[in-house]
Design a protein around this motif. Structure first.
Motif, PDB file in Angstrom:
ATOM      1  N   VAL A 108      64.276  15.408 -42.725  1.00 15.18           N
ATOM      2  CA  VAL A 108      62.624  15.005 -42.836  1.00 15.18           C
ATOM      3  C   VAL A 108      61.831  15.953 -43.242  1.00 15.18           C
ATOM      4  N   ARG A 109      60.829  15.513 -44.190  1.00 21.25           N
ATOM      5  CA  ARG A 109      59.935  16.443 -44.820  1.00 21.25           C
ATOM      6  C   ARG A 109      58.741  15.740 -44.752  1.00 21.25           C
ATOM      7  N   PRO A 110      57.519  16.248 -44.344  1.00 21.30           N
ATOM      8  CA  PRO A 110      57.209  17.552 -43.900  1.00 21.30           C
ATOM      9  C   PRO A 110      57.967  17.665 -42.393  1.00 21.30           C
ATOM     10  N   GLY A 138      62.557  24.178 -37.500  1.00 16.96           N
ATOM     11  CA  GLY A 138      61.087  24.619 -37.664  1.00 16.96           C
ATOM     12  C   GLY A 138      60.149  23.982 -36.732  1.00 16.96           C
ATOM     13  N   MET A 139      60.672  23.188 -35.822  1.00 19.22           N
ATOM     14  CA  MET A 139      59.819  22.550 -34.812  1.00 19.22           C
ATOM     15  C   MET A 139      59.852  23.395 -33.678  1.00 19.22           C
ATOM     16  N   LYS A 140      58.663  23.119 -32.820  1.00 20.03           N
ATOM     17  CA  LYS A 140      58.621  23.612 -31.505  1.00 20.03           C
ATOM     18  C   LYS A 140      59.068  22.388 -30.652  1.00 20.03           C
ATOM     19  N   LEU A 141      59.457  22.570 -29.405  1.00 16.47           N
ATOM     20  CA  LEU A 141      60.013  21.813 -28.445  1.00 16.47           C
ATOM     21  C   LEU A 141      58.945  21.452 -27.218  1.00 16.47           C
ATOM     22  N   GLU A 142      58.894  20.451 -26.896  1.00 15.45           N
ATOM     23  CA  GLU A 142      57.972  20.057 -25.582  1.00 15.45           C
ATOM     24  C   GLU A 142      58.920  19.163 -25.005  1.00 15.45           C
TER      25      GLU A 142
END
Length: 174
Positions: A108-110, A138-142
């Motif tokens: 998936v982009r962006p 490239g994602m942060k996780l919560e």
């Protein structure tokens, strides 16, 4: 006159203003309280800002033990949301969340800034392998309970941030 002086002048006039209002009340009830200002603001009681969804935005509006309400439509089961895409999601319990179930985020982009992982009723620890996979995209996780995950998604999405959510229903406990 400065702002502080104006405030002081208004504060000294307040007792006089209240006394004048009391004198205007009917004489049969001299100790009757002043009229409520609530009636003056009753229009606000009729406005529900939570139900107002900006065009082109997905917004959680409710949840049950088995699903979620998004843009006034009830969905049963787990959901995966990114941008304007809302899809059912295969995991039914926290232990089923893995790289394969989140494989969409490889392409998936962006790339979303953050993935909000709704763990069900309670917060669950995310295994290091899954955390590494999410970080590699490239994602942060919560990772939080699904009720708060839905609210967090709404807030970040409303701010215009690129955010994704993967949520188990609120009734899931393991």
């Amino acid at each position: 006159m400065g702002g502080r002086q104006k405030a002081m002048a208004a504060a000294t006039m307040l007792p006089t203003y209240i006394r004048n209002l009391r004198q205007q009340l009917p004489s049969k009830a001299p100790n009757q309280p002043l009229p409520s200002l609530r009636r003056a603001f009753s229009l606000y009681d009729q406005i529900n800002l939570i139900d107002q969804v900006p065009d082109g935005q997905l917004r959680f509006q409710g949840y049950t033990d088995t699903g979620f309400t998004v843009n006034r439509v009830q969905y049963e089961g787990s959901l995966l949301i990114f941008g304007n895409l809302l899809t059912s999601w295969s995991p039914t319990k926290f232990s089923e969340i893995n790289e394969e179930s989140l494989s969409l985020f490889r392409v998936v982009r962006p790339v979303p800034e953050i993935l909000i992982l709704g763990c069900g009723r309670y917060i669950q620890p995310v295994v290091p392998k899954l955390r590494e996979f999410i970080c590699s995209t490239g994602m942060k996780l919560e990772a939080i309970d699904s009720r708060n995950a839905a609210s967090t998604y709404n807030i970040l999405n409303e701010e215009g941030r690129i955010v994704a959510a993967a949520l188990l229903p609120c009734g899931v406990t393991s």
